[in-house]
Design an enzyme around this catalytic site. Sequence first.
Site, PDB file in Angstrom:
ATOM      1  N   THR A   1     -19.324 -29.047   3.817  1.00  0.00           N
ATOM      2  CA  THR A   1     -20.033 -29.783   2.774  1.00  0.00           C
ATOM      3  C   THR A   1     -19.569 -31.238   2.709  1.00  0.00           C
ATOM      4  OG1 THR A   1     -20.173 -29.951   0.355  1.00  0.00           O
ATOM      5  CG2 THR A   1     -18.280 -28.808   1.216  1.00  0.00           C
ATOM      6  N   ASP A   2     -20.437 -32.091   2.171  1.00  0.00           N
ATOM      7  CA  ASP A   2     -20.026 -33.492   1.947  1.00  0.00           C
ATOM      8  C   ASP A   2     -19.066 -33.607   0.759  1.00  0.00           C
ATOM      9  OD1 ASP A   2     -21.795 -32.990  -0.136  1.00  0.00           O
ATOM     10  OD2 ASP A   2     -23.083 -34.725   0.243  1.00  0.00           O
ATOM     11  N   GLU A   3     -18.912 -32.507  -0.018  1.00  0.00           N
ATOM     12  CA  GLU A   3     -18.068 -32.594  -1.211  1.00  0.00           C
ATOM     13  C   GLU A   3     -16.596 -32.779  -0.860  1.00  0.00           C
ATOM     14  OE1 GLU A   3     -19.105 -30.001  -4.445  1.00  0.00           O
ATOM     15  OE2 GLU A   3     -21.147 -29.786  -3.709  1.00  0.00           O
TER      16      GLU A   3
ATOM     17  N   TYR B   1     -13.534 -25.759  -5.345  1.00  0.00           N
ATOM     18  CA  TYR B   1     -14.462 -25.458  -4.236  1.00  0.00           C
ATOM     19  C   TYR B   1     -14.280 -26.462  -3.099  1.00  0.00           C
ATOM     20  CZ  TYR B   1     -18.783 -25.780  -1.515  1.00  0.00           C
ATOM     21  OH  TYR B   1     -19.679 -25.876  -0.484  1.00  0.00           O
TER      22      TYR B   1
ATOM     23  N   LYS C   1     -12.865 -25.952   0.750  1.00  0.00           N
ATOM     24  CA  LYS C   1     -13.659 -26.258   1.950  1.00  0.00           C
ATOM     25  C   LYS C   1     -12.920 -27.299   2.811  1.00  0.00           C
ATOM     26  CE  LYS C   1     -17.223 -25.026   3.086  1.00  0.00           C
ATOM     27  NZ  LYS C   1     -17.704 -23.841   3.868  1.00  0.00           N
TER      28      LYS C   1
HETATM   29  P1  NAD Z   1     -24.079 -18.686  -0.806  1.00  0.00           P
HETATM   30  O1  NAD Z   1     -23.062 -18.618  -1.899  1.00  0.00           O
HETATM   31  O2  NAD Z   1     -25.519 -18.615  -1.142  1.00  0.00           O
HETATM   32  O3  NAD Z   1     -23.800 -17.505   0.261  1.00  0.00           O
HETATM   33  C1  NAD Z   1     -22.516 -17.204   0.706  1.00  0.00           C
HETATM   34  C2  NAD Z   1     -22.577 -15.902   1.503  1.00  0.00           C
HETATM   35  O4  NAD Z   1     -21.252 -15.616   1.993  1.00  0.00           O
HETATM   36  C3  NAD Z   1     -23.030 -14.688   0.685  1.00  0.00           C
HETATM   37  O5  NAD Z   1     -23.969 -13.932   1.404  1.00  0.00           O
HETATM   38  C4  NAD Z   1     -21.734 -13.896   0.494  1.00  0.00           C
HETATM   39  O6  NAD Z   1     -21.940 -12.496   0.380  1.00  0.00           O
HETATM   40  C5  NAD Z   1     -20.958 -14.250   1.751  1.00  0.00           C
HETATM   41  N1  NAD Z   1     -19.498 -14.111   1.540  1.00  0.00           N
HETATM   42  C6  NAD Z   1     -18.771 -14.619   0.510  1.00  0.00           C
HETATM   43  N2  NAD Z   1     -17.482 -14.226   0.630  1.00  0.00           N
HETATM   44  C7  NAD Z   1     -17.400 -13.513   1.769  1.00  0.00           C
HETATM   45  C8  NAD Z   1     -16.331 -12.852   2.435  1.00  0.00           C
HETATM   46  N3  NAD Z   1     -15.077 -12.861   1.943  1.00  0.00           N
HETATM   47  N4  NAD Z   1     -16.588 -12.216   3.596  1.00  0.00           N
HETATM   48  C9  NAD Z   1     -17.850 -12.185   4.106  1.00  0.00           C
HETATM   49  N5  NAD Z   1     -18.904 -12.762   3.501  1.00  0.00           N
HETATM   50  C10 NAD Z   1     -18.678 -13.413   2.347  1.00  0.00           C
HETATM   51  O7  NAD Z   1     -23.732 -20.021  -0.002  1.00  0.00           O
HETATM   52  P2  NAD Z   1     -24.731 -21.064   0.699  1.00  0.00           P
HETATM   53  O8  NAD Z   1     -25.234 -21.993  -0.333  1.00  0.00           O
HETATM   54  O9  NAD Z   1     -25.664 -20.323   1.569  1.00  0.00           O
HETATM   55  O10 NAD Z   1     -23.696 -21.884   1.591  1.00  0.00           O
HETATM   56  C11 NAD Z   1     -23.383 -21.448   2.918  1.00  0.00           C
HETATM   57  C12 NAD Z   1     -22.343 -22.386   3.512  1.00  0.00           C
HETATM   58  O11 NAD Z   1     -22.859 -23.715   3.536  1.00  0.00           O
HETATM   59  C13 NAD Z   1     -21.037 -22.455   2.714  1.00  0.00           C
HETATM   60  O12 NAD Z   1     -19.972 -22.505   3.632  1.00  0.00           O
HETATM   61  C14 NAD Z   1     -21.142 -23.751   1.936  1.00  0.00           C
HETATM   62  O13 NAD Z   1     -19.858 -24.301   1.692  1.00  0.00           O
HETATM   63  C15 NAD Z   1     -21.942 -24.606   2.905  1.00  0.00           C
HETATM   64  N6  NAD Z   1     -22.764 -25.670   2.278  1.00  0.00           N
HETATM   65  C16 NAD Z   1     -23.608 -25.344   1.259  1.00  0.00           C
HETATM   66  C17 NAD Z   1     -24.416 -26.350   0.713  1.00  0.00           C
HETATM   67  C18 NAD Z   1     -25.384 -26.037  -0.408  1.00  0.00           C
HETATM   68  O14 NAD Z   1     -25.998 -26.966  -0.953  1.00  0.00           O
HETATM   69  N7  NAD Z   1     -25.620 -24.781  -0.765  1.00  0.00           N
HETATM   70  C19 NAD Z   1     -24.340 -27.662   1.202  1.00  0.00           C
HETATM   71  C20 NAD Z   1     -23.464 -27.935   2.260  1.00  0.00           C
HETATM   72  C21 NAD Z   1     -22.676 -26.920   2.792  1.00  0.00           C
HETATM   73  P1  TYD Z   2     -25.019 -27.778  -8.139  1.00  0.00           P
HETATM   74  O1  TYD Z   2     -26.380 -27.292  -7.781  1.00  0.00           O
HETATM   75  O2  TYD Z   2     -24.078 -26.826  -8.812  1.00  0.00           O
HETATM   76  O3  TYD Z   2     -24.401 -28.366  -6.790  1.00  0.00           O
HETATM   77  P2  TYD Z   2     -23.029 -29.249  -6.582  1.00  0.00           P
HETATM   78  O4  TYD Z   2     -22.210 -29.182  -7.810  1.00  0.00           O
HETATM   79  O5  TYD Z   2     -22.397 -28.532  -5.439  1.00  0.00           O
HETATM   80  O6  TYD Z   2     -23.492 -30.640  -6.248  1.00  0.00           O
HETATM   81  O7  TYD Z   2     -25.182 -29.048  -9.070  1.00  0.00           O
HETATM   82  C1  TYD Z   2     -25.920 -30.180  -8.654  1.00  0.00           C
HETATM   83  C2  TYD Z   2     -25.774 -31.233  -9.731  1.00  0.00           C
HETATM   84  O8  TYD Z   2     -26.425 -30.776 -10.920  1.00  0.00           O
HETATM   85  C3  TYD Z   2     -24.327 -31.510 -10.123  1.00  0.00           C
HETATM   86  O9  TYD Z   2     -24.178 -32.901 -10.391  1.00  0.00           O
HETATM   87  C4  TYD Z   2     -24.135 -30.717 -11.400  1.00  0.00           C
HETATM   88  C5  TYD Z   2     -25.516 -30.724 -12.029  1.00  0.00           C
HETATM   89  N1  TYD Z   2     -25.871 -29.524 -12.828  1.00  0.00           N
HETATM   90  C6  TYD Z   2     -26.374 -29.665 -14.135  1.00  0.00           C
HETATM   91  O10 TYD Z   2     -26.518 -30.779 -14.649  1.00  0.00           O
HETATM   92  N2  TYD Z   2     -26.706 -28.534 -14.827  1.00  0.00           N
HETATM   93  C7  TYD Z   2     -26.538 -27.286 -14.314  1.00  0.00           C
HETATM   94  O11 TYD Z   2     -26.835 -26.283 -15.024  1.00  0.00           O
HETATM   95  C8  TYD Z   2     -26.051 -27.147 -12.977  1.00  0.00           C
HETATM   96  C9  TYD Z   2     -25.879 -25.796 -12.343  1.00  0.00           C
HETATM   97  C10 TYD Z   2     -25.737 -28.297 -12.272  1.00  0.00           C
END
Ligand code: NAD
Ligand code: TYD
Length: 347
Positions: free
Chosen positions: A128-130, A153, A157
Amino acid sequence: MRILVTGGAGFIGANFLNLLVPRHREHQFVNLDALTYAANPRSLDPVASLPNYAFERADLCDFSGLRAVFARHQPEVVVHFAAESHVDRSIAGPRAFVRTNVEGTFNLLEACRELWTPGQGLFHHVSTDEVFGSLGATGRFDEETRYDPSSPYSASKAASDHLVRAWHRTFGLPVRVSNCSNNYGPLQFPEKLIPLMILNLLERKPLPVYGQGLNVRDWLYVEDHCEAIWAIIGAGQNGRTYNIGGRSEQRNIDVVKQLCHLVAEETGTPEAELLGLICYVSDRPGHDLRYAIDSSRIEAELAWKPRESFASGLRKTVRWYLANRAWIDSVRTGEYRRWIEQNYGSR
Ligand code: NAD
Ligand code: TYD
């Protein structure tokens, strides 16, 4: 190729498999997932019965179970999505984040090192960019930006990214890392901003905007992220990092207002009624102000660029949630309701 995908029952992993399993019948895909609250096996309905897809329920933190899956499937490529992924949950309970994101990634790297002879295999780490922390009003993250994570988080990461790069430098494991901005699209668990707001809009519930809603995120449609990862697997370089972003910065309040507009249009509801649901609630501790990605490396080296604009992607996403009520019902379990009460009850 035999490709093992971790976390393939979550949001991005399921979109990745639904996109690539039908397109690449020449490859075998194995989905390893512990099926935590964030997973939904229904998300994989489009690929579940295809002959080049298999599912293995396993926890990354159980090393002997992980080894057994590796022994059975002998993967040549590992794409590592599995993680605890929600910032607010990491504030409420950081332990699971260190466990899965740090220890789980460590176990996966060790399983690869055991299976592959030096220089063999490919480990793609999805991050992630975070990890870069917060930007001020200007600037963008590039691949050289210093790590400065703010939340449990993002710190977990960041730790996993460091482990992956260390396994490359020390043990010669062929790794690639991608750091991506905020994703949105179908199949996203409704704890994250966009699906949470869509569901609340459909039920005329308050729309909880943290702080003043001025925090900025760089949004990318999930399929664009999946295509970027596939491009890196196909033509990236080992040991290299790729930043992936949508060139689509939005303030949270503007995202919420656009969702009010789209849901009003799609459901024939007066927009003013939906805008009236917006409420400002107490801010997230350590809330990063702004993220923005410079994705010029992947654009120049791998000819990737996002296909979806924010406007078109957001409309697709709203339509998907409107058309998939059964999926929504299947994730809104007792656990989900407990989280909503815990996170928003006292805000
Ligand atoms: P998500 O939370 O929707 O899904 C995570 C999955 O991992 C789930 O299916 C869960 O069952 C599985 N999991 C969790 N713990 C586990 C364990 N101990 N063993 C095996 N499986 C396990 O997450 P996502 O949003 O699909 O994100 C996927 C990846 O992409 C993550 O690594 C996240 O850091 C990265 N990422 C997400 C975003 C975003 O905006 N969602 C952006 C950039 C990077
Ligand atoms: P989120 O979807 O949780 O992603 P991330 O924190 O990983 O960027 O949140 C996106 C943005 O929205 C973040 O600045 C927090 C804000 N947010 C709200 O304002 N209200 C909410 O209920 C949630 C879940 C997020």
